[in-house]
Design an enzyme around this catalytic site. Structure first.
Site, PDB file in Angstrom:
ATOM      1  N   THR A  51       0.778  -1.035  -0.038  1.00 53.29           N
ATOM      2  CA  THR A  51       0.670  -0.113  -0.290  1.00 53.29           C
ATOM      3  C   THR A  51       1.176   1.040   0.047  1.00 53.29           C
ATOM      4  O   THR A  51       0.142   2.528  -0.220  1.00 53.29           O
ATOM      5  CB  THR A  51      -1.040  -0.269   1.329  1.00 53.29           C
ATOM      6  OG1 THR A  51      -1.814  -1.446   1.061  1.00 53.29           O
ATOM      7  CG2 THR A  51      -1.514   1.578   1.330  1.00 53.29           C
ATOM      8  N   TYR A  65      -8.296  -0.018  -3.298  1.00 56.89           N
ATOM      9  CA  TYR A  65      -6.973   0.701  -4.150  1.00 56.89           C
ATOM     10  C   TYR A  65      -6.102  -0.230  -4.914  1.00 56.89           C
ATOM     11  O   TYR A  65      -6.693  -1.325  -4.173  1.00 56.89           O
ATOM     12  CB  TYR A  65      -7.030   1.939  -3.035  1.00 56.89           C
ATOM     13  CG  TYR A  65      -5.781   1.370  -2.234  1.00 56.89           C
ATOM     14  CD1 TYR A  65      -4.329   0.565  -2.317  1.00 56.89           C
ATOM     15  CD2 TYR A  65      -6.524   1.476  -0.601  1.00 56.89           C
ATOM     16  CE1 TYR A  65      -4.724  -0.557  -1.114  1.00 56.89           C
ATOM     17  CE2 TYR A  65      -6.002   0.751   0.021  1.00 56.89           C
ATOM     18  CZ  TYR A  65      -4.957   0.229   0.076  1.00 56.89           C
ATOM     19  OH  TYR A  65      -4.551  -0.467   1.430  1.00 56.89           O
ATOM     20  N   SER A  98       1.140  -7.384  -0.521  1.00 55.24           N
ATOM     21  CA  SER A  98       2.187  -8.518   0.106  1.00 55.24           C
ATOM     22  C   SER A  98       1.526  -9.899   0.042  1.00 55.24           C
ATOM     23  O   SER A  98       2.262 -10.489   0.454  1.00 55.24           O
ATOM     24  CB  SER A  98       2.624  -8.238   1.591  1.00 55.24           C
ATOM     25  OG  SER A  98       1.754  -7.751   2.862  1.00 55.24           O
ATOM     26  N   ASP A 132       0.269  -6.132   5.027  1.00 48.75           N
ATOM     27  CA  ASP A 132      -0.242  -7.619   5.395  1.00 48.75           C
ATOM     28  C   ASP A 132       0.368  -8.724   5.911  1.00 48.75           C
ATOM     29  O   ASP A 132       0.505  -9.812   7.210  1.00 48.75           O
ATOM     30  CB  ASP A 132      -1.411  -7.878   4.038  1.00 48.75           C
ATOM     31  CG  ASP A 132      -2.269  -6.989   3.613  1.00 48.75           C
ATOM     32  OD1 ASP A 132      -2.245  -6.500   4.262  1.00 48.75           O
ATOM     33  OD2 ASP A 132      -2.501  -7.281   3.208  1.00 48.75           O
ATOM     34  N   LYS A 204       0.257  -7.099  12.661  1.00 49.44           N
ATOM     35  CA  LYS A 204      -0.936  -5.961  12.000  1.00 49.44           C
ATOM     36  C   LYS A 204      -2.249  -6.451  13.149  1.00 49.44           C
ATOM     37  O   LYS A 204      -2.278  -7.775  13.532  1.00 49.44           O
ATOM     38  CB  LYS A 204      -0.595  -6.506  10.843  1.00 49.44           C
ATOM     39  CG  LYS A 204      -1.630  -5.762  10.249  1.00 49.44           C
ATOM     40  CD  LYS A 204      -2.166  -5.680   9.181  1.00 49.44           C
ATOM     41  CE  LYS A 204      -2.727  -4.518   8.344  1.00 49.44           C
ATOM     42  NZ  LYS A 204      -3.163  -4.768   6.657  1.00 49.44           N
TER      43      LYS A 204
END
Ligand code: SIN
Length: 368
Positions: A51, A65, A98, A132, A204
């Site tokens: 991203t 996106y 990713s 990710d 995350k």
């Protein structure tokens, strides 16, 4: 990459060694700012996509996106302030979202990092990455990079085209961290949202918010504030140049898969992974890694075939107690300690490049 004289390099090393000898201690916030460095550090940016290199249809597109569309030079050009903290140059290693990261790209990336860090004119590395699987790449590198020089992974939660995109400030922070003598010897680090996290422990925690990356319970390493890193903690586990893993001659890694525990769990996925040739299985069990009675026969059969079974937990925090919810001694299983399942998979793959002895593998899980 601009060149540096041997004397300048030795000066940087001496400063770095002093910080390491002090336990990597930072000056407190109220102390005088350190003198400007004799020279700017040389930092290489290796780009992999994500991203941070993504773009959306409009400035308000923050979901839906396309990741991995902007090249490394465009990322660098978007942050002219980088020139104030380091000499930077970039390389595009891959350009992917990713979720498509894989073992082969990890090996390519790690070998490139090791080649670059062995050079006297490279002081640190920044790797731009999708968020990710960022924690996985960070931990893989933490186990196989053969240098104490700083390696920093950075991503962004918003694409580069968004209002208040976080990529530029995160990249600026990553470069100043990779250029910092205080970051030497800290293992592979992750920075987003002005925070510094250790590769082994960061994860995350949110699908979309800017503060997604956290180290639950054990805590982050420190902050970046006023263009300076402030360290408060260090991971106690061995990493980078102090590990026993060597990927320099590897072209692949052993197949290790993850099975997820849940109510009404059945052994179908586990049996399929074993039939497909898995050399290791990480069982991300409920609670403290409990094993459903229905799944135990398949786990035992896999172990009888030589497959190494690591018990982890899907909970996300806490120590997986060896011989707690299962008799690991009798079953000849390995306990994942505090590693989450996706990181246990990485350590098990690397362990299997050295040995299939479960006692040795258990030692590694308590070492790294
Ligand atoms: C990815 O991981 O490549 C997409 C998501 C992100 O970078 O935040």
């Amino acid at each position: 990459m601009p060149h540096q004289s041997k004397r300048q390099f030795i000066t940087r090393l001496a400063v770095a060694s002093a910080f390491v000898a002090m336990g990597g201690m930072s000056l407190p916030a109220w102390a005088d700012a350190p003198a400007a460095p004799a020279r700017l550090a040389n930092v290489m940016i290796l780009a992999t996509g994500g991203t941070i290199a993504g773009s959306g249809a409009t400035s308000t597109t923050t979901v839906g996106y396309t990741a991995a569309t902007v090249g490394v030079q465009q990322l660098i050009d978007a942050v002219p302030e980088l020139k104030k903290v380091a000499h930077v140059s970039g390389e595009q290693v891959v350009q992917i979202a990713s979720e498509n990261m894989n073992n082969e790209t990890w090996l390519t990336l790690a070998k490139r990092v090791n080649v670059l860090l062995a050079r006297s004119d490279v002081d640190g590395i920044v790797i731009t990455h999708g968020t990710d699987t960022l924690e996985e790449t960070a931990y893989f590198l933490d186990l196989v990079v053969k240098s104490h020089k700083p390696v920093v992974l950075v991503g962004a939660m918003r694409p580069s085209t968004a209002i208040s995109a976080d990529g530029p400030i995160n990249l600026y922070n990553a470069v100043l961290l990779a250029a910092s003598p205080e970051a030497v010897g800290k293992g592979v680090m992750v920075t987003l949202n002005d925070q510094i996290q250790a590769a082994r422990e960061v994860t995350k925690t949110n699908t979309s918010t800017l503060d997604s990356f956290k180290t639950p319970e054990l805590g982050m390493l420190g902050y970046i504030q006023g263009s300076r890193p402030f360290f408060y903690r260090q991971s106690t586990r061995k990493n980078t140049a102090d590990t026993e893993f060597d990927i320099s001659n590897l072209t692949s890694l052993p197949q290790v898969d993850i099975v997820y525990g849940y109510a009404n769990m059945n052994p179908l996925a586990l049996d399929a992974f074993v039939a497909a040739g898995a050399k290791g299985i990480v069982h991300a069990g409920v609670g403290d890694g409990s094993l459903a009675t229905k799944v135990v026969p398949s786990l035992k059969a896999a172990r009888a075939k030589g497959v190494v079974i690591v018990r982890a937990s899907r909970v996300g925090q806490g120590i997986l107690a060896r011989n707690g919810e299962a008799n690991d001694d009798a079953l000849d299983f390995v306990a994942a300690d505090t590693l989450n399942a996706q990181k246990a998979r990485i350590l098990l793959m690397l362990a299997l490049t050295k040995t299939a002895d479960t006692k040795e593998i258990q030692r590694m899980f308590y070492t790294y």
